[in-house]
Design a protein around this motif. Structure first.
Motif, short mmCIF file in Angstrom:
data_model
loop_
_atom_site.label_atom_id
_atom_site.label_comp_id
_atom_site.label_asym_id
_atom_site.label_seq_id
_atom_site.Cartn_x
_atom_site.Cartn_y
_atom_site.Cartn_z
N ARG A 208 0.83 -1.20 0.00
CA ARG A 208 0.00 0.00 0.00
C ARG A 208 0.87 1.26 0.00
N ALA A 209 0.39 2.29 -0.65
CA ALA A 209 1.14 3.54 -0.78
C ALA A 209 0.91 4.43 0.44
N ILE A 210 1.98 5.08 0.87
CA ILE A 210 1.91 6.04 1.98
C ILE A 210 2.46 7.38 1.48
N ASP A 211 1.64 8.41 1.60
CA ASP A 211 2.00 9.76 1.21
C ASP A 211 2.79 10.42 2.34
N SER A 212 3.54 11.45 2.00
CA SER A 212 4.24 12.23 3.02
C SER A 212 4.10 13.71 2.71
N HIS A 213 4.15 14.50 3.77
CA HIS A 213 4.10 15.96 3.61
C HIS A 213 5.08 16.56 4.59
N VAL A 214 6.00 17.37 4.09
CA VAL A 214 6.99 18.02 4.95
C VAL A 214 6.39 19.31 5.50
N VAL A 215 6.32 19.39 6.80
CA VAL A 215 5.75 20.54 7.48
C VAL A 215 6.77 21.67 7.50
#
Length: 357
Positions: A208-215
């Motif tokens: 499964r794909a996991i997204d990331s977001h840099v704060v």
């Protein structure tokens, strides 16, 4: 989408403050840490929120948040009981979440930039999860994500000796409900807990794909007294002046001051912002309140010198000595004993304490 705020845990690193109340209600700039999480979720369009409660402090949290109507949200309380790990806490929200995707927000975190971008990024793809990351100087002290050129997570490593990146997990996640199947099959770690990083890795192992977001901007985990003080500094540094109280004519004030209703700065007092002064606080004559100080409601400060300090509230400080870099619990009474303790002492004072400085 729903929100889940984790508000269990014992707050052991904040003792003695947390002997008598939950860490999530410790104020930063005169607002409980938990309120920042609620506001971030609401700003992202999430108004159905489950609050996970442990065995400690649950009544105080329920009294504070109530039914959520004061915040414009609907609240469901979920009892985790004994803290058996973050993944265990998330798993306890399965009935509340149902078939919806949901944000998990650690209730002692504060972000400058909120979570809207994280939520929107997750919703653009077919992801099983999304994680908030921040670049840190010492990634070996954190759970670290290795991501590809499309910001998809490739692997997760907990406190690695040789970090694959400087992108640390900061305790804010988005999940699809399929994470509950992974949690149900987790084995406890060496700490005897169900780890959220193991749940995320399980999703990756299942393809499964996991997204990331840099704060961008600052982030603080308010788990220790020095973290509370730093978070207080960061929030106050961006504060604008608001005067709902009284500043007497011969008080000496400069810089941003957030003066709440019923608060008074009396003639002869010196206040140097940024400072937050809560409801019904009295800053008496011959008192100095210096930058990055928050004084909680129903307190009285007289004759002393206070700076870079958080006073939770309902306290009386009449010491003539200096109090700096300190966290003072609710209901504390601090008087003078000049011959006993040197000036400039750093304090962490528990609720209803009485001492002389």
């Amino acid at each position: 989408m729903k929100g889940v705020i984790l508000s269990g845990g014992t707050g052991s690193r904040l003792r003695p403050i947390t002997h008598t109340g939950p860490k999530q209600l410790i104020p930063v700039a005169n607002k409980p840490v938990l309120d920042y999480a609620i506001e971030d979720l609401k700003e992202a369009g999430i108004t159905e929120i489950g609050i996970i409660l442990g065995n400690k402090g649950r009544d105080a949290i329920q009294r504070h948040v109530g039914d959520g109507s004061a915040y414009g949200i609907d609240v469901t309380y979920i009892v985790q009981g004994n803290p058996l790990g973050l993944a265990h806490a998330v798993g306890s929200a399965e009935e509340f979440v149902g078939d919806d995707s949901f944000v998990v927000y650690l209730g002692d975190n504060i972000l400058k930039s909120g979570i809207t971008d994280l939520v929107e990024s997750f919703e653009t793809g077919e992801y099983a999860a999304g994680i908030a990351l921040q670049r840190v100087d010492s990634p070996e002290q954190f759970g670290v994500a290795d991501v590809d050129d499309n910001d998809n997570v490739v692997r997760l490593v907990e406190k690695p000796d040789e970090p694959p990146s400087n992108l640390a997990l900061i305790g804010i996640y988005v999940f699809s409900p399929e994470v509950f199947d992974v949690i149900a099959n987790l084995e406890p770690s060496w700490r005897g807990e169900l780890e959220i990083t193991d749940a995320l890795q399980g999703l990756l192992d299942d393809g499964r794909a996991i997204d990331s977001h840099v704060v961008e901007g600052w982030w603080k985990d308010t788990g220790k007294p020095e973290d509370v003080l730093e978070a207080n500094r960061l929030v106050l540094a961006n504060m604008e002046t608001r005067n709902a109280g009284t500043i007497e004519a011969d008080a000496d004030t400069t810089g941003p001051i957030d003066l709440h209703k019923g608060a008074v700065i009396k003639d002869g007092a010196v206040v140097r912002g940024p400072v937050s002064i809560g409801r019904n606080v009295s800053i008496e004559s011959d008192t100095y309140v210096g930058p990055y100080t928050s004084v909680g409601e129903d307190s009285m400060i007289a004759n002393g010198h206070i700076e870079n300090t958080v006073i939770i509230g309902e306290s009386e400080v009449t010491s003539s000595g200096k109090i700096i870099d300190s966290v003072i619990g609710r209901g504390a009474n601090i008087g003078s004993a000049d011959e006993l303790i040197p000036e400039g002492r750093r304090l962490v004072v528990g609720e209803n304490s009485n001492l002389k400085l």
